[in-house]
Design an enzyme around this catalytic site. Structure first.
Site, PDB file in Angstrom:
ATOM      1  N   TYR A  95       0.822  -1.213   0.000  1.00 27.67           N
ATOM      2  CA  TYR A  95       0.000   0.000   0.000  1.00 27.67           C
ATOM      3  C   TYR A  95       0.853   1.260   0.000  1.00 27.67           C
ATOM      4  O   TYR A  95       2.066   1.197   0.217  1.00 27.67           O
ATOM      5  CB  TYR A  95      -0.956   0.000   1.198  1.00 27.67           C
ATOM      6  CG  TYR A  95      -0.315   0.348   2.537  1.00 27.67           C
ATOM      7  CD1 TYR A  95       0.515  -0.572   3.192  1.00 27.67           C
ATOM      8  CD2 TYR A  95      -0.520   1.583   3.137  1.00 27.67           C
ATOM      9  CE1 TYR A  95       1.100  -0.256   4.416  1.00 27.67           C
ATOM     10  CE2 TYR A  95       0.064   1.904   4.364  1.00 27.67           C
ATOM     11  CZ  TYR A  95       0.868   0.983   5.000  1.00 27.67           C
ATOM     12  OH  TYR A  95       1.454   1.289   6.197  1.00 27.67           O
ATOM     13  N   ARG A 108       8.057   3.765  -4.806  1.00 26.53           N
ATOM     14  CA  ARG A 108       8.110   2.850  -3.648  1.00 26.53           C
ATOM     15  C   ARG A 108       7.055   1.754  -3.770  1.00 26.53           C
ATOM     16  O   ARG A 108       7.294   0.603  -3.394  1.00 26.53           O
ATOM     17  CB  ARG A 108       7.930   3.644  -2.343  1.00 26.53           C
ATOM     18  CG  ARG A 108       8.183   2.796  -1.104  1.00 26.53           C
ATOM     19  CD  ARG A 108       8.209   3.621   0.163  1.00 26.53           C
ATOM     20  NE  ARG A 108       6.922   4.242   0.422  1.00 26.53           N
ATOM     21  CZ  ARG A 108       6.692   5.105   1.404  1.00 26.53           C
ATOM     22  NH1 ARG A 108       7.677   5.466   2.220  1.00 26.53           N
ATOM     23  NH2 ARG A 108       5.505   5.627   1.579  1.00 26.53           N
ATOM     24  N   ARG A 157      -8.321 -20.171  -1.928  1.00 27.98           N
ATOM     25  CA  ARG A 157      -7.320 -20.018  -0.866  1.00 27.98           C
ATOM     26  C   ARG A 157      -6.254 -21.106  -0.913  1.00 27.98           C
ATOM     27  O   ARG A 157      -6.570 -22.287  -0.809  1.00 27.98           O
ATOM     28  CB  ARG A 157      -8.005 -20.008   0.503  1.00 27.98           C
ATOM     29  CG  ARG A 157      -7.045 -19.628   1.620  1.00 27.98           C
ATOM     30  CD  ARG A 157      -7.718 -19.575   2.985  1.00 27.98           C
ATOM     31  NE  ARG A 157      -6.750 -19.168   3.996  1.00 27.98           N
ATOM     32  CZ  ARG A 157      -5.857 -19.987   4.563  1.00 27.98           C
ATOM     33  NH1 ARG A 157      -5.838 -21.260   4.223  1.00 27.98           N
ATOM     34  NH2 ARG A 157      -5.007 -19.541   5.464  1.00 27.98           N
ATOM     35  N   HIS A 200      -1.766 -21.214  -0.016  1.00 26.14           N
ATOM     36  CA  HIS A 200      -0.578 -20.402   0.281  1.00 26.14           C
ATOM     37  C   HIS A 200       0.269 -20.175  -0.971  1.00 26.14           C
ATOM     38  O   HIS A 200       0.911 -19.134  -1.117  1.00 26.14           O
ATOM     39  CB  HIS A 200       0.274 -21.059   1.368  1.00 26.14           C
ATOM     40  CG  HIS A 200      -0.359 -20.972   2.725  1.00 26.14           C
ATOM     41  ND1 HIS A 200      -1.526 -21.616   3.042  1.00 26.14           N
ATOM     42  CD2 HIS A 200       0.002 -20.284   3.833  1.00 26.14           C
ATOM     43  CE1 HIS A 200      -1.850 -21.346   4.289  1.00 26.14           C
ATOM     44  NE2 HIS A 200      -0.945 -20.531   4.799  1.00 26.14           N
ATOM     45  N   LYS A 206       6.329  -1.932   1.862  1.00 25.26           N
ATOM     46  CA  LYS A 206       5.176  -1.332   2.563  1.00 25.26           C
ATOM     47  C   LYS A 206       4.009  -2.311   2.450  1.00 25.26           C
ATOM     48  O   LYS A 206       3.074  -2.134   1.661  1.00 25.26           O
ATOM     49  CB  LYS A 206       4.861   0.049   1.971  1.00 25.26           C
ATOM     50  CG  LYS A 206       4.089   0.934   2.929  1.00 25.26           C
ATOM     51  CD  LYS A 206       4.218   2.388   2.541  1.00 25.26           C
ATOM     52  CE  LYS A 206       3.259   3.300   3.274  1.00 25.26           C
ATOM     53  NZ  LYS A 206       3.324   3.270   4.727  1.00 25.26           N
ATOM     54  N   GLU A 256      12.591   2.358  13.900  1.00 23.90           N
ATOM     55  CA  GLU A 256      11.605   3.392  13.523  1.00 23.90           C
ATOM     56  C   GLU A 256      10.370   3.219  14.395  1.00 23.90           C
ATOM     57  O   GLU A 256      10.345   2.372  15.291  1.00 23.90           O
ATOM     58  CB  GLU A 256      11.249   3.266  12.037  1.00 23.90           C
ATOM     59  CG  GLU A 256      10.624   1.921  11.687  1.00 23.90           C
ATOM     60  CD  GLU A 256      10.261   1.770  10.213  1.00 23.90           C
ATOM     61  OE1 GLU A 256      10.078   2.774   9.516  1.00 23.90           O
ATOM     62  OE2 GLU A 256      10.131   0.604   9.764  1.00 23.90           O
ATOM     63  N   LEU A 314      11.171   1.245   6.825  1.00 24.49           N
ATOM     64  CA  LEU A 314      10.533   1.719   5.609  1.00 24.49           C
ATOM     65  C   LEU A 314      11.262   3.007   5.219  1.00 24.49           C
ATOM     66  O   LEU A 314      11.471   3.878   6.071  1.00 24.49           O
ATOM     67  CB  LEU A 314       9.044   2.018   5.847  1.00 24.49           C
ATOM     68  CG  LEU A 314       8.362   2.470   4.560  1.00 24.49           C
ATOM     69  CD1 LEU A 314       8.050   1.266   3.679  1.00 24.49           C
ATOM     70  CD2 LEU A 314       7.103   3.245   4.841  1.00 24.49           C
TER      71      LEU A 314
HETATM   72  N1  PDD Z   1       3.066   5.079   7.460  1.00 23.22           N
HETATM   73  N2  PDD Z   1       7.718   3.755   8.868  1.00 23.22           N
HETATM   74  C1  PDD Z   1       6.584   3.030   8.848  1.00 23.22           C
HETATM   75  C2  PDD Z   1       6.583   1.687   9.475  1.00 23.22           C
HETATM   76  C3  PDD Z   1       5.437   3.548   8.234  1.00 23.22           C
HETATM   77  O1  PDD Z   1       4.301   2.816   8.186  1.00 23.22           O
HETATM   78  C4  PDD Z   1       5.479   4.849   7.660  1.00 23.22           C
HETATM   79  C5  PDD Z   1       4.289   5.446   6.967  1.00 23.22           C
HETATM   80  C6  PDD Z   1       6.688   5.567   7.727  1.00 23.22           C
HETATM   81  C7  PDD Z   1       6.827   6.938   7.132  1.00 23.22           C
HETATM   82  O2  PDD Z   1       6.859   6.895   5.729  1.00 23.22           O
HETATM   83  P1  PDD Z   1       6.330   8.105   4.832  1.00 23.22           P
HETATM   84  O3  PDD Z   1       7.080   9.316   5.271  1.00 23.22           O
HETATM   85  O4  PDD Z   1       6.662   7.727   3.439  1.00 23.22           O
HETATM   86  O5  PDD Z   1       4.858   8.233   5.068  1.00 23.22           O
HETATM   87  C8  PDD Z   1       7.789   4.985   8.329  1.00 23.22           C
HETATM   88  C9  PDD Z   1       1.869   5.439   6.725  1.00 23.22           C
HETATM   89  C10 PDD Z   1       1.676   6.896   6.585  1.00 23.22           C
HETATM   90  C11 PDD Z   1       0.678   4.696   7.301  1.00 23.22           C
HETATM   91  O6  PDD Z   1       0.807   3.497   7.475  1.00 23.22           O
HETATM   92  O7  PDD Z   1      -0.359   5.291   7.525  1.00 23.22           O
END
Ligand code: PDD
Length: 281
Positions: A33, A52, A100, A102, A147, A180, A204
């Site tokens: 996403y 990304r 379904r 895997h 992501k 993070e 990320l």
């Molecule tokens: N989250 N790290 C993680 C684990 C994240 O899920 C996100 C973003 C970031 C920051 O990335 P960016 O600056 O590209 O938004 C770092 C989004 C916004 C969310 O899950 O809502």
């Protein structure tokens, strides 16, 4: 504004949007996403978000089902038809519907959905609510650069933070290395140098992180993309988080200990001001 959803090219009201029960995103969390901010009716840093998305999809051996140019056009019309001036666009690509199993299905077309929501970003520094954070072991997988829509460890950590009266959890790996937050990248000023975990599979690669690094460079503030540990975090003079949703937000406490006397600290404050200049332009 109108709350619209886009499902594989068909537009409908967000409240009426449905996807098939056997979608692998629903059954396996098999998808990726993006969250893209909308300022003044325009998507912010769209290209890096789409790059990304492509990288995340490649990371799980999935094709994006539309050419990027087509996606850009669809995003522009969705924002325009929603009449959204300030908000965000959520976009998700899953491996599509299949019986379904895997095993990755052969020949199934991935499914892409998008929707737009309004969101009011703070307009002044005083409106930004500094974050209370807790620290927690990073129980996620080792491909955090993807992501992925598999967000259970993030969701549970965010829940533990809320239980502790905090708004964000900052993750650490073995040896106390800070990675993070649950939904944000983490920055800390340690001995006068801004530190943040380097790009790697353990974080990320945030778009807001990248913007912040560019701005710090422009401001001639010393930066080192070098991992730091919990002990370093404990002596930081400033800590802040970055993300598309929340932009740049100072951290006021970590595990109930105050970070510094003034929040936001001077570097974080300049960064927010510079960030808003980009948004205005
Ligand atoms: N989250 N790290 C993680 C684990 C994240 O899920 C996100 C973003 C970031 C920051 O990335 P960016 O600056 O590209 O938004 C770092 C989004 C916004 C969310 O899950 O809502």
């Amino acid at each position: 504004m109108k709350r619209l959803a886009w499902i594989n090219g068909a537009v409908c009201d967000l409240a009426e949007a449905v996807v098939p029960l056997e979608d692998r995103g629903y059954l396996f969390g098999d998808g990726v996403y993006e969250v893209i901010k909308i300022y003044n009716g325009k998507p912010f840093y769209l290209r890096p978000h789409l790059d990304r998305l492509q990288k995340s999809a490649s990371g799980i051996a999935m094709e994006i089902p539309y050419p990027m140019e087509k996606i850009k056009q669809e995003i522009a019309s969705l924002i325009e038809n929603s009449a959204c001036k300030g908000g965000y666009l959520y976009m998700q690509v899953t491996r599509g519907s299949a019986k379904r199993d895997h095993l990755l299905p052969g020949g199934t077309r991935p499914s892409m959905v998008m929707y737009v929501r309004e969101y009011n970003s703070p307009a002044t520094i005083e409106e930004i609510k500094p974050l209370n954070c807790i620290t927690l072991p990073d129980e996620r997988w080792l491909n955090c650069y993807i992501k992925s829509i598999n967000l259970l460890p993030n969701v549970m950590a965010r829940h533990k933070a809320a239980d502790a009266g905090a708004q964000e959890a900052i993750f650490y790996r073995s040896g106390g290395t800070v990675t993070e937050g649950t939904r944000t990248n983490t920055f800390a000023v340690i001995d006068g140098v801004v530190r943040t975990h380097p790009e790697s599979k353990l974080i990320l690669s945030g778009i807001t992180r990248m913007i912040a690094l560019d701005l710090l460079d422009k401001l001639n503030i010393p930066v080192s993309e070098e991992a730091f540990n919990l002990e370093d975090l404990g002596k930081a003079s400033e800590v802040w988080t970055t993300s598309t949703g929340m932009e740049i937000v100072p951290v006021v406490t970590i595990d109930k200990r105050a970070v510094s006397e003034s929040v936001p600290g001077p570097i974080c404050r300049s960064l927010i001001e510079e960030f808003w200049k980009i948004v205005e332009n």
